[in-house]
Design a protein around this motif. Structure first.
Motif, PDB file in Angstrom:
ATOM      1  N   SER A  94       0.839  -1.205   0.000  1.00 52.76           N
ATOM      2  CA  SER A  94       0.000   0.000   0.000  1.00 52.76           C
ATOM      3  C   SER A  94       0.874   1.256   0.000  1.00 52.76           C
ATOM      4  CB  SER A  94      -0.925   0.005   1.214  1.00 52.76           C
ATOM      5  OG  SER A  94      -1.821  -1.088   1.178  1.00 52.76           O
ATOM      6  N   VAL A 141      -5.516   1.177  -5.377  1.00 53.00           N
ATOM      7  CA  VAL A 141      -5.854   0.006  -4.547  1.00 53.00           C
ATOM      8  C   VAL A 141      -5.484  -1.291  -5.265  1.00 53.00           C
ATOM      9  CG1 VAL A 141      -7.741  -1.263  -3.467  1.00 53.00           C
ATOM     10  CG2 VAL A 141      -7.696   1.239  -3.342  1.00 53.00           C
ATOM     11  N   ALA A 144      -1.752  -2.043  -5.134  1.00 54.24           N
ATOM     12  CA  ALA A 144      -1.301  -2.564  -3.849  1.00 54.24           C
ATOM     13  C   ALA A 144      -1.748  -4.003  -3.637  1.00 54.24           C
ATOM     14  CB  ALA A 144      -1.816  -1.671  -2.719  1.00 54.24           C
TER      15      ALA A 144
END
Length: 215
Positions: A94, A141, A144
Motif C-alpha cells: 500500500s 488500490v 497494492a
C-alpha cells in the motif's frame, strides 16, 4: 510499530544505497565485468522506459529504475531463511502504491503546472470528473492488492509444496520463486511507469495540438 516488515524494508533500502555507492565509486572507460553488468541493467531499464515514454525517459529513470531495483530485491528477500518478503505485507505494498499515486501527480504538476494538470480531469467533459477520481483510487488500490496477493500466494504455495514433497525438489521451487518474484517486480514497475507516463503524454499531446494551432 516497528515490525519485521519495516526492519526488512530498511535493510533493503540500506543495501540498495550501499550497492549504488560501491558500484559508482570507481567507474572507468574500460569497464570490468561488474561495471559492464550494471551498465547493461541500467541501459535495459532506460530502454524499457523509453518504449513507454520516449520524451521523458531520463526524467523518469531515477524513480522507475529505483522502484524496479527495490522491488526485485524485496521480492527475492523471501528466499533468505527466516526472512519474509516485505511485499507480502499489505501495508508495504500500500505504501508503494501511494508513492506511485503521489509521483504520478507530482510529475504531472511539475511539468504542466497545477491548473493545467487539473484541467485534464474534466476533459473532454466535466461529467467525467467523478469517473476520473474513482479511477485514480481504484487503480491505486489494485496496484497494492495485486502485488500483495501474488507475493503472499507465491510464498504460501512454496511452503505448502515443501511440506508435501519435503526437500526432494528444492531447485524447481527456488527457480519458480525467483522467476515469479522478478515478474511481479517488473509488472508493478511497468504499471507505475504507465500511470506516470499517462499524465506526461497528455501534456506532450496538448503541446503538439497547440503547436499545430499556432502554425
Amino acid at each position: 510499530m516497528i515490525d519485521s516488515t519495516v526492519v526488512t524494508t530498511w535493510v533493503i533500502i540500506g543495501v540498495v544505497w550501499l550497492l549504488a555507492w560501491l558500484l559508482s565509486r570507481r567507474l572507468c572507460i574500460n569497464p570490468g565485468l561488474v561495471q559492464t553488468a550494471v551498465e547493461g541493467i541500467i541501459v535495459s531499464i532506460e530502454n524499457a522506459i523509453a518504449e513507454v515514454a520516449p520524451q521523458h525517459a531520463r526524467r523518469l529513470m531515477p524513480f522507475i529504475g529505483s522502484l524496479w531495483v527495490f522491488l526485485a530485491i524485496a521480492n527475492l528477500s523471501g528466499l533468505i531463511p527466516g526472512v519474509h518478503s516485505p511485499t507480502r505485507d499489505l501495508s508495504a505494498t500500500s505504501a508503494l502504491a501511494i508513492i506511485v499515486f503521489l509521483s504520478t501527480h507530482w510529475y504531472g504538476i511539475r511539468l504542466q503546472g497545477l491548473k493545467r494538470y487539473l484541467i485534464h480531469y474534466i476533459k473532454p467533459s466535466p461529467i467525467l470528473l467523478p469517473f476520473h477520481l474513482i479511477a485514480e483510487i481504484t487503480r491505486t488500490v489494485a496496484l497494492a492488492v495485486r502485488l500483495f496477493g501474488n507475493m503472499m500466494s507465491l510464498e504460501m504455495a512454496a511452503l505448502m509444496f515443501l511440506m508435501v514433497a519435503g526437500f526432494l525438489a528444492p531447485v524447481p521451487i527456488l527457480m519458480l520463486h525467483i522467476i515469479e518474484a522478478l515478474v511481479q517486480a517488473y509488472i508493478f514497475g511497468m504499471l507505475a511507469l504507465i500511470y506516470v507516463a499517462g499524465g506526461l503524454q497528455y501534456q506532450h499531446q496538448r503541446q503538439q495540438q497547440e503547436g499545430k494551432s499556432h502554425a
